[in-house]
Design an enzyme around this catalytic site. Structure first.
Site, PDB file in Angstrom:
ATOM      1  N   HIS A  72       0.843  -1.204   0.000  1.00 49.53           N
ATOM      2  CA  HIS A  72       0.000   0.000   0.000  1.00 49.53           C
ATOM      3  C   HIS A  72       0.875   1.250   0.000  1.00 49.53           C
ATOM      4  O   HIS A  72       1.752   1.401   0.840  1.00 49.53           O
ATOM      5  CB  HIS A  72      -0.887   0.044   1.252  1.00 49.53           C
ATOM      6  CG  HIS A  72      -2.003  -0.940   1.220  1.00 49.53           C
ATOM      7  ND1 HIS A  72      -3.005  -0.941   2.153  1.00 49.53           N
ATOM      8  CD2 HIS A  72      -2.287  -1.944   0.366  1.00 49.53           C
ATOM      9  CE1 HIS A  72      -3.861  -1.918   1.877  1.00 49.53           C
ATOM     10  NE2 HIS A  72      -3.435  -2.545   0.803  1.00 49.53           N
ATOM     11  N   TYR A 198      -9.078   4.857   8.131  1.00 47.03           N
ATOM     12  CA  TYR A 198      -9.154   5.230   9.550  1.00 47.03           C
ATOM     13  C   TYR A 198     -10.273   6.266   9.662  1.00 47.03           C
ATOM     14  O   TYR A 198     -10.129   7.384   9.149  1.00 47.03           O
ATOM     15  CB  TYR A 198      -7.840   5.847  10.023  1.00 47.03           C
ATOM     16  CG  TYR A 198      -6.714   4.842  10.216  1.00 47.03           C
ATOM     17  CD1 TYR A 198      -6.473   4.294  11.468  1.00 47.03           C
ATOM     18  CD2 TYR A 198      -5.902   4.455   9.158  1.00 47.03           C
ATOM     19  CE1 TYR A 198      -5.441   3.376  11.668  1.00 47.03           C
ATOM     20  CE2 TYR A 198      -4.865   3.539   9.345  1.00 47.03           C
ATOM     21  CZ  TYR A 198      -4.648   3.012  10.605  1.00 47.03           C
ATOM     22  OH  TYR A 198      -3.635   2.111  10.801  1.00 47.03           O
ATOM     23  N   PRO A 290      -3.036   0.217  19.625  1.00 48.05           N
ATOM     24  CA  PRO A 290      -3.007  -0.389  18.279  1.00 48.05           C
ATOM     25  C   PRO A 290      -3.139   0.609  17.129  1.00 48.05           C
ATOM     26  O   PRO A 290      -2.734   0.297  16.007  1.00 48.05           O
ATOM     27  CB  PRO A 290      -4.196  -1.348  18.298  1.00 48.05           C
ATOM     28  CG  PRO A 290      -5.099  -0.843  19.364  1.00 48.05           C
ATOM     29  CD  PRO A 290      -4.218  -0.194  20.386  1.00 48.05           C
ATOM     30  N   LYS A 294       1.855  -0.295  15.372  1.00 43.94           N
ATOM     31  CA  LYS A 294       3.289  -0.290  15.674  1.00 43.94           C
ATOM     32  C   LYS A 294       3.786  -1.507  16.464  1.00 43.94           C
ATOM     33  O   LYS A 294       4.988  -1.755  16.534  1.00 43.94           O
ATOM     34  CB  LYS A 294       3.660   0.977  16.462  1.00 43.94           C
ATOM     35  CG  LYS A 294       3.603   2.239  15.642  1.00 43.94           C
ATOM     36  CD  LYS A 294       4.771   2.319  14.676  1.00 43.94           C
ATOM     37  CE  LYS A 294       4.489   3.177  13.485  1.00 43.94           C
ATOM     38  NZ  LYS A 294       4.624   2.552  12.210  1.00 43.94           N
ATOM     39  N   TYR A 382       4.170   6.390  10.210  1.00 47.27           N
ATOM     40  CA  TYR A 382       3.367   5.214   9.865  1.00 47.27           C
ATOM     41  C   TYR A 382       4.190   4.185   9.090  1.00 47.27           C
ATOM     42  O   TYR A 382       4.139   2.988   9.372  1.00 47.27           O
ATOM     43  CB  TYR A 382       2.145   5.644   9.041  1.00 47.27           C
ATOM     44  CG  TYR A 382       1.066   4.580   8.980  1.00 47.27           C
ATOM     45  CD1 TYR A 382       0.029   4.556   9.916  1.00 47.27           C
ATOM     46  CD2 TYR A 382       1.100   3.588   8.004  1.00 47.27           C
ATOM     47  CE1 TYR A 382      -0.940   3.570   9.876  1.00 47.27           C
ATOM     48  CE2 TYR A 382       0.125   2.597   7.969  1.00 47.27           C
ATOM     49  CZ  TYR A 382      -0.889   2.601   8.905  1.00 47.27           C
ATOM     50  OH  TYR A 382      -1.847   1.614   8.876  1.00 47.27           O
TER      51      TYR A 382
HETATM   52  P1  FAD Z   1       3.833 -12.119  21.338  1.00 46.29           P
HETATM   53  O1  FAD Z   1       3.346 -12.151  19.947  1.00 46.29           O
HETATM   54  O2  FAD Z   1       2.852 -11.900  22.435  1.00 46.29           O
HETATM   55  O3  FAD Z   1       4.604 -13.480  21.584  1.00 46.29           O
HETATM   56  C1  FAD Z   1       4.987 -13.924  22.860  1.00 46.29           C
HETATM   57  C2  FAD Z   1       4.962 -15.431  22.877  1.00 46.29           C
HETATM   58  O4  FAD Z   1       5.439 -15.878  24.140  1.00 46.29           O
HETATM   59  C3  FAD Z   1       3.562 -15.994  22.720  1.00 46.29           C
HETATM   60  O5  FAD Z   1       3.557 -16.958  21.710  1.00 46.29           O
HETATM   61  C4  FAD Z   1       3.232 -16.585  24.091  1.00 46.29           C
HETATM   62  O6  FAD Z   1       2.390 -17.714  23.995  1.00 46.29           O
HETATM   63  C5  FAD Z   1       4.623 -16.938  24.594  1.00 46.29           C
HETATM   64  N1  FAD Z   1       4.737 -16.999  26.061  1.00 46.29           N
HETATM   65  C6  FAD Z   1       4.143 -16.202  26.974  1.00 46.29           C
HETATM   66  N2  FAD Z   1       4.520 -16.571  28.223  1.00 46.29           N
HETATM   67  C7  FAD Z   1       5.343 -17.614  28.073  1.00 46.29           C
HETATM   68  C8  FAD Z   1       6.060 -18.425  28.998  1.00 46.29           C
HETATM   69  N3  FAD Z   1       5.982 -18.218  30.318  1.00 46.29           N
HETATM   70  N4  FAD Z   1       6.815 -19.428  28.516  1.00 46.29           N
HETATM   71  C9  FAD Z   1       6.926 -19.643  27.176  1.00 46.29           C
HETATM   72  N5  FAD Z   1       6.275 -18.895  26.267  1.00 46.29           N
HETATM   73  C10 FAD Z   1       5.498 -17.895  26.710  1.00 46.29           C
HETATM   74  N6  FAD Z   1      -0.431  -4.886  16.935  1.00 46.29           N
HETATM   75  C11 FAD Z   1      -0.684  -4.180  15.850  1.00 46.29           C
HETATM   76  O7  FAD Z   1       0.253  -3.524  15.360  1.00 46.29           O
HETATM   77  N7  FAD Z   1      -1.935  -4.197  15.279  1.00 46.29           N
HETATM   78  C12 FAD Z   1      -2.951  -4.957  15.790  1.00 46.29           C
HETATM   79  O8  FAD Z   1      -4.049  -4.989  15.256  1.00 46.29           O
HETATM   80  C13 FAD Z   1      -2.722  -5.702  16.924  1.00 46.29           C
HETATM   81  N8  FAD Z   1      -3.705  -6.478  17.476  1.00 46.29           N
HETATM   82  C14 FAD Z   1      -3.426  -7.172  18.608  1.00 46.29           C
HETATM   83  C15 FAD Z   1      -4.437  -7.945  19.198  1.00 46.29           C
HETATM   84  C16 FAD Z   1      -4.180  -8.648  20.384  1.00 46.29           C
HETATM   85  C17 FAD Z   1      -5.286  -9.482  21.016  1.00 46.29           C
HETATM   86  C18 FAD Z   1      -2.900  -8.561  20.981  1.00 46.29           C
HETATM   87  C19 FAD Z   1      -2.626  -9.293  22.280  1.00 46.29           C
HETATM   88  C20 FAD Z   1      -1.901  -7.811  20.371  1.00 46.29           C
HETATM   89  C21 FAD Z   1      -2.156  -7.106  19.193  1.00 46.29           C
HETATM   90  N9  FAD Z   1      -1.157  -6.333  18.571  1.00 46.29           N
HETATM   91  C22 FAD Z   1      -1.419  -5.632  17.475  1.00 46.29           C
HETATM   92  C23 FAD Z   1       0.186  -6.267  19.063  1.00 46.29           C
HETATM   93  C24 FAD Z   1       1.104  -7.226  18.323  1.00 46.29           C
HETATM   94  O9  FAD Z   1       0.409  -8.371  17.976  1.00 46.29           O
HETATM   95  C25 FAD Z   1       2.284  -7.489  19.236  1.00 46.29           C
HETATM   96  O10 FAD Z   1       2.984  -6.272  19.396  1.00 46.29           O
HETATM   97  C26 FAD Z   1       3.226  -8.583  18.773  1.00 46.29           C
HETATM   98  O11 FAD Z   1       2.596  -9.824  18.852  1.00 46.29           O
HETATM   99  C27 FAD Z   1       4.504  -8.591  19.620  1.00 46.29           C
HETATM  100  O12 FAD Z   1       5.252  -9.724  19.358  1.00 46.29           O
HETATM  101  P2  FAD Z   1       6.056 -10.461  20.514  1.00 46.29           P
HETATM  102  O13 FAD Z   1       6.770 -11.572  19.841  1.00 46.29           O
HETATM  103  O14 FAD Z   1       6.823  -9.458  21.285  1.00 46.29           O
HETATM  104  O15 FAD Z   1       4.958 -11.003  21.523  1.00 46.29           O
HETATM  105  C1  DHB Z   2      -4.480  -3.292  11.488  1.00 43.42           C
HETATM  106  C2  DHB Z   2      -4.320  -3.058  12.827  1.00 43.42           C
HETATM  107  C3  DHB Z   2      -4.003  -1.797  13.268  1.00 43.42           C
HETATM  108  O1  DHB Z   2      -3.822  -1.563  14.574  1.00 43.42           O
HETATM  109  C4  DHB Z   2      -3.866  -0.753  12.397  1.00 43.42           C
HETATM  110  O2  DHB Z   2      -3.586   0.485  12.851  1.00 43.42           O
HETATM  111  C5  DHB Z   2      -4.013  -0.987  11.040  1.00 43.42           C
HETATM  112  C6  DHB Z   2      -4.333  -2.272  10.594  1.00 43.42           C
HETATM  113  C7  DHB Z   2      -4.816  -4.651  11.014  1.00 43.42           C
HETATM  114  O3  DHB Z   2      -4.969  -5.542  11.851  1.00 43.42           O
HETATM  115  O4  DHB Z   2      -4.948  -4.850   9.801  1.00 43.42           O
END
Ligand code: FAD
Ligand code: DHB
Length: 393
Positions: A72, A198, A290, A294, A382
């Site tokens: 995009h 948005y 969200p 980021k 962004y």
């Molecule tokens: P995570 O993806 O959380 O990975 C951590 C991993 O560690 C998981 O697999 C978990 O199961 C594992 N874990 C936890 N505790 C333990 C333990 N004690 N032992 C072993 N393993 C463990 N960001 C956006 O930019 N846009 C979005 O729309 C968006 N939607 C989201 C919706 C939800 C419900 C959530 C929770 C987050 C969302 N985020 C979004 C944020 C984004 O998904 C996260 O920033 C991203 O997943 C970060 O990656 P990570 O690897 O740091 O953590």
């Molecule tokens: C999506 C999530 C976001 O938080 C955003 O700002 C834009 C897109 C998505 O899940 O596609």
């Protein structure tokens, strides 16, 4: 077990770190609490910054993203029934790719298993030991058996609810909660717009996003204490139609809902991301709102820094990069925290009937829509600010 780097968590942060270390000849073990199917299905983020896209390509996991991701060059801001396009490419020369987090996770798991890297799912009772010595250890239970992995470094990439952050003694945390949440849906319907929308409507914020030419992802601002049972499918569609409407005849295509859930809104930053031989990355260290997408991009940025610092340690016995990790990482974290907060404030409606606040948000949207300087600021944040010098791994 013995390895060089022990990684807790197989989200984007833990898996990407394992991949980047592998490319530098550094061995690691990844321990994940959930099963493989669960982590591959978890619907979360979808927008990849320019630098995240480049990082996945350089890491050798960009093939499917390049084939199936949706590139995009801009996005739409909608308010007062009018649409205003922010042209990322023209303003910054950069763009974004829409590609679901669970697809990223699938690609990283496949890459890990391809090289025979250690990745254990369904581990329990993870505890960390001897973090202030040169031989830290992770204890855990796998398939009912108590096990240990001895390593040189432990990386906590276990998300916000993980255990690793708790081992940082005396860290200061900054936190803010908000009086609203996001209700997210995934629908079997072709996207109704080529680019993300948005939208700010007096009923609240709505976001139109997508995952593929046949799958739409959308979000609605709801109350913080909202229960999903109060949102049957019909109500969700009605509200999306209302909030996404414009005066140019925008029509929203409906479809079967494949997933729906409520995500709380929270900002959180831990001011230390390391202690002794423990380093934390991604959501384990910080949560951004969200709006602006980021979260996953910050996890990738942390891991770029960490993999370079660990690579420098093993290749040249350097410790300066490891020592400087928290300071460098936090600069980007606070920039993204501010940007996400700014986007949220501009696009959401206060549930406290704050008429003054409404006017401020509308004035800000009007400014972004009419000023090239403000539009450029939005676009550069962004698409992701360039990684500063010294961030390549
Ligand atoms: P995570 O993806 O959380 O990975 C951590 C991993 O560690 C998981 O697999 C978990 O199961 C594992 N874990 C936890 N505790 C333990 C333990 N004690 N032992 C072993 N393993 C463990 N960001 C956006 O930019 N846009 C979005 O729309 C968006 N939607 C989201 C919706 C939800 C419900 C959530 C929770 C987050 C969302 N985020 C979004 C944020 C984004 O998904 C996260 O920033 C991203 O997943 C970060 O990656 P990570 O690897 O740091 O953590
Ligand atoms: C999506 C999530 C976001 O938080 C955003 O700002 C834009 C897109 C998505 O899940 O596609």
């Amino acid at each position: 077990m013995r390895t060089q780097v022990g990684i807790v968590g197989a989200g984007p942060a833990g898996l990407l770190l394992a991949q980047l270390l592998q490319l530098q000849g550094v061995q690691s073990v990844v321990l994940e609490a959930r099963d493989r199917d669960y982590v591959q299905r978890r619907v979360r983020a979808g927008v990849l910054e320019h630098g995240t896209v480049e990082t996945f390509r350089e890491a050798g996991v960009g093939v499917r993203m390049d084939a199936e991701g949706l590139a995009h060059d801009g996005t739409i801001l909608r308010f007062g029934l009018q649409s205003h396009r922010i042209d990322f490419r023209e303003l910054t020369g950069r763009s974004i790719v829409v590609y679901g987090q669970q697809e990223v996770v699938k690609d990283l798991i496949a890459a890990r298993l391809d090289v025979g890297g250690e990745l254990l799912f369904e581990v329990a009772d993870v505890t960390l030991h001897d973090l202030d010595t040169a031989r830290p250890r992770i204890d855990f239970v796998h398939e009912g058996v108590a096990r240990s992995v001895e390593c040189d470094f432990v990386i906590g990439a276990d998300g916000f609810h993980g255990v690793s952050r708790g081992y940082l003694a005396g860290a200061r945390t900054y936190e803010r909660s908000y009086p609203f949440a996001w209700l997210g849906i995934l629908a079997e319907a072709p996207p109704s717009s080529h680019e993300l929308i948005y939208a700010r409507h007096r009923n609240g914020f709505a976001l139109h996003s997508m995952r593929s030419p046949t799958i739409t992802r959308m979000y609605l601002q709801v109350r913080a204490d909202e229960d999903i049972s109060g949102w049957p499918d019909d109500r969700i569609w009605a509200e999306l139609h209302t909030r996404l409407a414009d005066d140019a005849g925008f029509t929203l295509t409906e479809g079967t809902l494949l997933d729906k859930g409520i995500t709380p809104m929270r900002s959180f930053v831990c001011d230390r991301m390391q202690q002794g031989r423990l380093f934390i990355a991604g959501d384990a260290a910080h949560i951004v709102l969200p709006t602006g997408a980021k979260g996953m991009n910050l996890a990738v940025a942390d891991v770029r820094l960490l993999s370079r610092a660990l690579g420098g340690y093993y290749a040249d016995h350097r410790t300066d990069l490891l020592d400087g990790y928290t300071e460098l990482a936090l600069r980007r974290v606070w920039r993204a925290t501010h940007f996400s907060w700014w986007m949220t404030a501009m696009l959401h409606v206060s549930p406290h009937d704050d008429a003054f606040g409404d006017q401020l948000s509308l004035a800000q949207l009007d400014y972004v829509a009419s000023s090239r300087a403000m539009a450029t600021s939005l676009a550069e944040n962004y698409t992701g600010l360039p990684y500063p010098k010294g961030w390549s791994y």
